[in-house]
Design a protein around this motif. Structure first.
Motif, short mmCIF file in Angstrom:
data_model
loop_
_atom_site.label_atom_id
_atom_site.label_comp_id
_atom_site.label_asym_id
_atom_site.label_seq_id
_atom_site.Cartn_x
_atom_site.Cartn_y
_atom_site.Cartn_z
N ARG A 214 15.07 -5.34 -39.17
CA ARG A 214 16.47 -4.75 -39.25
C ARG A 214 16.96 -3.91 -38.10
O ARG A 214 17.98 -3.76 -37.90
CB ARG A 214 16.41 -3.80 -40.50
N ARG A 215 15.74 -3.24 -37.67
CA ARG A 215 16.24 -2.36 -36.34
C ARG A 215 16.73 -3.31 -35.45
O ARG A 215 17.78 -2.83 -34.67
CB ARG A 215 14.82 -1.57 -35.87
N ASN A 216 16.00 -4.54 -35.11
CA ASN A 216 16.58 -5.38 -33.87
C ASN A 216 18.06 -5.82 -34.32
O ASN A 216 18.75 -6.11 -33.62
CB ASN A 216 15.61 -6.58 -33.94
N GLU A 217 18.07 -6.21 -35.52
CA GLU A 217 19.48 -6.78 -36.12
C GLU A 217 20.58 -5.64 -35.70
O GLU A 217 21.58 -5.84 -35.39
CB GLU A 217 19.57 -7.21 -37.40
N LEU A 218 20.31 -4.39 -36.17
CA LEU A 218 21.09 -3.37 -36.02
C LEU A 218 21.39 -2.90 -34.58
O LEU A 218 22.76 -2.80 -34.14
CB LEU A 218 20.61 -2.00 -36.57
N GLU A 219 20.22 -3.04 -33.71
CA GLU A 219 20.47 -2.83 -32.09
C GLU A 219 21.44 -4.02 -31.57
O GLU A 219 22.51 -3.72 -30.74
CB GLU A 219 19.22 -2.72 -31.49
N THR A 220 21.19 -5.31 -32.13
CA THR A 220 21.96 -6.30 -31.73
C THR A 220 23.60 -6.10 -32.03
O THR A 220 24.42 -6.37 -31.15
CB THR A 220 21.43 -7.70 -32.28
N GLY A 221 23.63 -5.76 -33.32
CA GLY A 221 24.93 -5.65 -33.71
C GLY A 221 25.57 -4.30 -33.16
O GLY A 221 26.84 -4.68 -32.82
N ILE A 222 24.75 -3.29 -32.89
CA ILE A 222 25.70 -2.16 -32.02
C ILE A 222 26.05 -2.67 -30.94
O ILE A 222 26.94 -2.28 -30.23
CB ILE A 222 24.55 -1.09 -32.04
#
Length: 441
Positions: free
Chosen positions: A127-135
């Protein structure tokens, strides 16, 4: 010189043992028997030798009886102590097995918790990786949009004087972007905190797993010690039993085979069921423990068969009170003496030497009052010259039961027990069985 010595001896005997005459008078005549000094000396010497031999032999028999009685009592005490020791080791083994099962259960629970925590940690990382990618995508998009907006503002400012109004209208859009960035940053912080807490929980579970593994190693060492003590105890206990049956001329393996054919009993304080094989056949430790437990249980089962066989075979003494051996098994005065004679006090209790069934209880030619007991494996014991009989034909008796009292009935010259052991109808030396069981019973 020899004549003078003989004369002196004769004169000495005449002074000490003067000639005696024994008169025998009847109605018609009177006769006398002359007892010379030499004859009297020979008779007195023979009587003295007989008395000395009687005293010496009686002393030897009494000393042997006292010694054998002490050995039997010591053997009984050692046997009771050994059985108590086996009971304690069995209870300790069961307790350690329960502790091992509980430890294994705790270990499995800890592993499951670690697995769940690792799965949650992986999910939070994703989830953190996905959020970092999205951000990152949003930030790049916002930067491009801001550049395009600034370019458009410059163009509008050049084309018309309405740039100020347009910039004021764009301020709300800029506030929305800032709010979105703050929301995403807070979500990223929460995700990072959740990841850190999951990592700490995983580290704690890892330490708990190591502690459980250490406890398991300690239990395994304790199990090895218990197994070794049980194996030694079974080996030490089996050796005298093997010697006892071998000394009696019996093959222990054949004897146990016959016992198994007619015995189907179960239970006992030392007879737990063998645990099932481990499901994981690659677990060498579990397989080895299973094999050792099977070996120990086989040894205990063999000891139980030995115990049953010993109860059915005449290894015990028929007389527990003071006695002396007056006639052994073998030829006596040209005839075969088919048993052993044990002399003691009149009325001494007579005990059956093995489990069996009474087949004769009453008078028998030559034996006087006789009790005959049929045992397993074709054996039979006979107890003759009894003064009293306490059993009946067809009665089942157990080793040590009182079946009669010592007496002097039948063809007998004194109070004693005539004890016989027969195998398939043939008389054998009963002392073979008594001596074989001397160090066990």
């Amino acid at each position: 010189m020899p004549a003078r010595l003989a004369y002196r001896i004769h004169a000495f005997l005449e002074r000490r043992l003067p000639e005696q005459r024994l008169f025998l008078k009847s109605d018609t005549e009177t006769r006398f028997i002359r007892l010379k000094p030499a004859t009297q000396a020979i008779v007195l010497g023979g009587v003295a030798l007989l008395l000395a031999w009687t005293v010496v032999s009686t002393s030897i028999v009494v000393m042997e009886s006292i010694g054998s009685g002490g050995s039997r009592e010591q053997a009984l005490r050692e046997q009771a102590t050994y059985e108590m020791r086996l009971d304690e080791m069995s209870r300790e083994r069961d307790l350690r097995a329960a502790e091992a099962a509980a430890a294994q259960e705790r270990f499995a629970i800890a592993l499951a918790q670690v697995s769940q925590m690792q799965a949650s940690l992986l999910t939070s990382e994703e989830r953190r990786n996905e959020l970092e990618t999205g951000i990152g995508v949003i930030q790049s998009t916002l930067k491009a949009a801001m550049k395009e907006r600034d370019a458009a503002r410059g163009q509008l400012a050049q084309l018309s004087g309405t740039g100020t109004a347009k910039t004021a209208n764009a301020e709300p859009d800029m506030a929305d972007v800032t709010g979105t960035l703050e929301f995403l940053t807070a979500a990223l912080d929460r995700t990072a905190q959740e990841r850190d807490s999951m990592a700490a929980a995983a580290l704690g579970a890892e330490k708990q797993t190591e502690e459980v593994a250490y406890e398991m190693r300690l239990l395994e060492e304790r199990h090895d010690e218990i197994f070794a003590r049980l194996e030694d105890a079974v080996t030490v206990s089996m050796e005298p039993l093997d010697k006892m049956f071998s000394a009696a001329g019996m093959d222990p393996d054949d004897l146990i085979g016959q016992i198994r054919q007619g015995y189907s009993g179960q239970g006992g304080p030392l007879g737990p069921m063998l645990p099932p094989l481990p499901e994981d056949e690659s677990d060498a430790r579990a397989l080895a423990d299973h094999a050792r437990a099977g070996t120990i249980l086989d040894g205990l089962d063999r000891m139980n068969m030995y115990r049953i066989a010993a109860e059915k075979l005449p290894f015990a003494m028929p007389v527990n009170t003071s006695f002396r051996f007056t006639s052994p098994f073998g030829r006596r005065w040209g005839r075969m003496h088919e048993g052993a004679d044990l002399a003691g006090a009149h009325g001494s209790p007579i005990h059956v030497t093995a489990d069996g069934v009474v087949t004769h209880a009453g008078p028998e030619s030559g034996y006087g009052n006789l009790v005959t007991v049929r045992h397993a494996f074709g054996l039979e014991t006979r107890y003759g010259h009894l003064s009293a009989i306490n059993v009946k034909v067809g009665q089942k008796v157990s080793r040590g039961d009182t079946i009669g009292a010592m007496g002097n009935t039948g063809r007998s010259t004194g109070t004693h027990l005539h004890y016989e052991v027969r195998v398939n109808g043939k008389a054998v030396n009963p002392m073979t069985y008594i001596k074989a069981g001397k160090n066990v019973f």
